[in-house]
Write a protein that holds these residues in place. Structure first.
Motif, short mmCIF file in Angstrom:
data_model
loop_
_atom_site.label_atom_id
_atom_site.label_comp_id
_atom_site.label_asym_id
_atom_site.label_seq_id
_atom_site.Cartn_x
_atom_site.Cartn_y
_atom_site.Cartn_z
N SER A 629 0.81 -1.21 0.00
CA SER A 629 0.00 0.00 0.00
C SER A 629 0.85 1.26 0.00
CB SER A 629 -0.92 0.01 1.23
OG SER A 629 -0.16 -0.10 2.42
N SER A 675 -7.46 -0.36 -4.52
CA SER A 675 -7.54 0.07 -3.12
C SER A 675 -6.34 -0.42 -2.32
CB SER A 675 -8.83 -0.44 -2.49
OG SER A 675 -8.89 -1.86 -2.54
N GLU A 676 -5.82 -1.59 -2.69
CA GLU A 676 -4.69 -2.16 -1.96
C GLU A 676 -3.40 -1.42 -2.27
OE1 GLU A 676 -2.20 -6.37 -1.60
OE2 GLU A 676 -4.14 -6.31 -2.64
N GLY A 679 -4.59 3.03 -2.18
CA GLY A 679 -5.45 3.57 -1.13
C GLY A 679 -4.80 4.69 -0.34
N SER A 682 -4.09 7.80 -2.52
CA SER A 682 -5.32 8.53 -2.83
C SER A 682 -5.75 9.40 -1.65
CB SER A 682 -6.44 7.54 -3.19
OG SER A 682 -6.77 6.73 -2.08
N ARG A 683 -5.44 8.99 -0.45
CA ARG A 683 -5.77 9.82 0.71
C ARG A 683 -4.87 11.04 0.78
NH1 ARG A 683 -5.37 6.27 5.86
NH2 ARG A 683 -5.90 8.30 6.79
N ASP A 689 -8.95 10.36 -4.52
CA ASP A 689 -9.60 9.41 -5.40
C ASP A 689 -8.52 8.54 -6.03
OD1 ASP A 689 -10.50 8.99 -8.52
OD2 ASP A 689 -12.16 8.77 -7.09
N GLN A 690 -8.82 7.24 -6.21
CA GLN A 690 -7.81 6.34 -6.77
C GLN A 690 -7.44 6.72 -8.20
OE1 GLN A 690 -8.69 2.21 -6.32
NE2 GLN A 690 -9.34 2.43 -4.17
#
Length: 730
Positions: A629, A675-676, A679, A682-683, A689-690
């Protein structure tokens, strides 16, 4: 000290007889127990009722409801705490004796040496209680207000514990010896008959028998004889030497030497000599009785009294006639204790401890103890051999007494065992006392020591209390010295935390120690003292907790908190310690390595030490310590290193490594694992957003930078990445 089973609060939560009205309104009275001291919070709460076979929940009224705080136990006052702490020292000494290898398994005493040690400890209890009684009896001003327990309470403890020692822990070699003298000494020590002004008045008269109070007062001679107070008896009998009745003076002259020469066990080397002397003495008493019977009826009176009957009672006592003992005691206002003790002096001078039960039982049928007097009932139960009843009454008088009597009874084989119960009688009373101590949180150390001396039930209870001891770690806490707080934060294990830790080690409660370390870690996490928190998690072998700390530290970086580097540096020392442990979960170990290395990378970037930063970044990737991640975040960090204008910071192989990582992220994202891999990035991207995160990774292609032409083997016709592959961001 007996407690009521009812807890009354003022004003009442519900008026008497109105509880059903409360239920009809959908409410009831609830209790919640404090984990700190066992106190109860009482309050009105909604309840669930069964309406037509279904459960219906009532909502609480909007009306404000009071909460009452009550405690079933009365918290010890300052002088009571002193009593508890000082007697605890003696209790601990007994536990240390029972911890020796030969006693540890069964907690039993089976040899003379250890019985003598127990007797010494029991006498220490007696002497200390006596000191407390004397102290409480002093009419001095007390700055803390009146005593919680008055002197009479400690006198009762003194009396009961003394009797227990006399009956059940005699001096070595005297277990089978006659008990009469020991009981007489106990009676005269604890139930003193005060002297009177009447006696002083009569002793100054030339012919005291002519005084109207003489013969009524002479009945006290009977009591003096019953009590073995021979000197007092002889003094008043000698006043009769000038009595006008020749028969009386003759009998008195014979009686006085008999009283003075009554055999006592302590005056003989062997019991056999004592028994022989007692038989000869009894024969002389019989001879005196024969002389008395020869006195004519008409000569048995003087001007005011039948002196013969008075003298006959005295002789009847010396003869050991039970009916005379009981009648005289009753007439003198005595009780069962005097009869029981006198029985061992006059009726059966060779009475042994094991024979007391039957004698006392018969006497108590005619002269029962005072049902309103707990002390009297305890003494009766001890003398009657009913130890379970003695403990029940002792618990009502003072749980301290019941606990410490039971603590001696257990090793001495005096208590019955119940194989069906997990809790022995001894442990039951020890835990009852510990529950009383639990009402005072400051006594937690003593409380758990009593509990840990019990079986598994007590140990588990102590575990619970130990995990609830306030560790006083917070800086805002005023109960702890500020210097102590700072030392704790510097890594010293001191204060309450040290005491709790020592208790865990002393009683081998490793699981409790780990729990307490976890509690301490949570407290430090709340204050962002991540270094201390990580240290305690490591000590507790709480690897998931350590993982959470790592997450909290990384969250600082995600949120843009400049304290990230500082917090990561605080947990860095744990790495070396964990490297020496074989039971460390590898996942958390490598995550810890990552966060410390990544923090160093950020520090180098901040200080513009870009060459070292590039080297650290490649090492992080090559050693594969970074979670998937965080790959995208690390690649974003590499952009400023790739764009460094002065010189190349990466070799071609290192650049290829970066591009392969970039390509792997792009492939995984396209396969639904965005997301993996994206994630966290993106934050950190403003849009959160990814797609935006992936877009940031595709802004620039590495080959477009002309400075890479200096790489060996570079050609404008070749890309270091395959067509269509991802590019690094700015």
């Amino acid at each position: 000290m007996e407690k009521s089973r009812n807890l009354n609060v003022v004003p009442a939560l519900v008026e008497a007889g109105a509880f059903q009205d409360l239920v009809n309104e959908g409410q009831t009275i609830s209790l919640a127990q404090s984990p700190l001291d066992g106190s109860l919070g009482m309050f009105i709460s909604p309840h669930t009722a069964d309406v037509n076979g279904s459960k219906k929940s009532f909502a609480r009224s909007n009306e404000e409801q009071p909460i009452y705080f009550v405690n079933p136990q009365t918290q010890p006052s300052s002088e009571r705490r002193l009593f508890i702490a000082d007697t605890f020292v003696i209790f601990s000494a007994l536990q240390n004796l029972l911890k020796t290898p030969e006693h540890h398994a069964r907690r039993l005493i089976e040899n003379d040496h250890d019985v003598n040690v127990m007797r010494k400890l029991a006498i220490d209890f007696v002497n200390f209680i006596k000191e407390c009684w004397v102290h409480a009896s002093r009419p001095i001003s007390r700055p803390d207000g009146p005593l919680q327990f008055q002197s009479d309470h400690y006198r009762s403890l003194y009396t009961c514990f003394s009797l227990f020692v006399v009956l059940f822990i005699p001096e070595s070699g005297y277990e089978q010896a006659p008990v009469g003298d020991d009981l007489m000494e106990w009676l005269n020590t604890h139930f003193i008959e005060p002297s009177s002004e009447e006696g002083d008045h009569l002793s100054g008269l030339e012919k005291p028998w002519e005084d109207e109070i003489f013969w009524p007062y002479l009945t006290r001679v009977d009591r003096a004889i019953l009590r073995g107070l021979n000197k007092a008896s002889v003094f008043f009998l000698e006043t009769l030497s000038k009595h006008p009745s020749e028969d009386l003076t003759h009998l008195t002259e014979t009686l006085i030497p008999l009283i003075e020469s009554q055999p006592r066990l302590q005056n003989f080397n062997t019991e056999r000599d004592f028994a022989q002397s007692t038989r000869r003495w009894k024969d002389k008493v019989k001879a005196l009785r024969i002389d008395m019977e020869r006195v004519p009826e008409s000569a048995r009176w003087d001007d005011s009294e039948n002196w013969w009957e008075r003298l006959s009672d005295i002789v009847g006592i010396l003869e050991g006639r039970p009916e005379v003992l009981k009648r005289v005691c009753d007439e003198l206002g005595g009780d069962w204790k005097e009869v029981c003790v006198a029985w061992g002096i006059f009726v059966d001078p060779r009475l042994r401890r094991q024979d007391l039960v039957d004698i006392v039982s018969d006497i108590l049928l005619d002269m029962p103890p005072d049902p309103t007097n707990l002390e009297d009932n305890i003494n009766a139960a001890l003398l009657g051999g009913n130890l379970s009843e003695a403990l029940e009454y002792s618990l009502k008088l003072d749980p301290w007494l019941a606990a410490h009597l039971a603590d001696f009874m257990g090793p001495l084989h005096l208590l019955e065992t119940n194989e069906e119960s997990d809790l022995s009688i001894r442990d039951f009373y020890i835990l009852a006392y510990a529950e009383y101590l639990y009402s005072d949180p400051t006594l937690w150390r003593i409380t758990i020591d009593y509990m840990y001396s019990c079986s598994d039930i007590g140990k588990l209870r102590a575990d619970t209390i130990l995990t609830r001891v306030p560790l006083q770690l917070r800086q805002q806490g005023q109960a702890t010295n500020s210097e102590t707080i700072e030392r704790i934060r510097s890594g010293d294990i001191i204060g309450v935390l040290k005491d709790v830790n020592e208790c865990c080690l002393q009683y081998n409660r490793e699981s409790v120690r780990r729990t307490i370390c976890q509690i301490a870690a949570r407290a430090f996490i709340e204050e962002k003292s991540y270094g201390l928190a990580a240290s305690y998690c490591t000590s507790a072998e709480d690897w998931s907790g350590l993982g959470h700390i790592i997450d909290y530290v990384l969250e600082d970086h995600i949120a843009g908190n400049p304290a990230f580097v500082e917090h990561a540096a605080a947990i860095a020392p744990i790495i070396q310690k964990l490297g020496l442990q074989s039971n460390v979960n590898g996942v958390f170990y490598y995550r810890l390595i990552f966060v410390t290395r990544y923090a160093r990378l950020q520090e180098l970037l901040y200080r513009k030490e870009l060459a070292d930063a590039a080297s650290d970044l490649i090492t992080i990737i090559q050693d594969d310590v970074a979670p998937a991640s965080w790959w995208a975040v690390i690649l974003c960090d590499s952009v400023q290193l790739l764009e460094y204008e002065h010189r190349l910071l990466f070799s071609s192989s290192q650049a290829s490594l970066l591009l392969r990582k970039l390509e792997e992220i792009s492939v995984k994202a396209s396969q639904g694992a965005g997301s993996e891999y994206l994630g966290i990035l993106s934050r950190m991207v403003e849009g959160k957003d990814q797609k935006e995160a992936l877009k940031r990774l595709q802004l620039h292609r590495l080959p477009r930078h002309s400075k890479f032409a200096a790489w060996p083997g570079y050609s404008k016709d070749k890309d270091l990445a395959r067509p269509g592959s991802a590019s690094l961001t700015l």
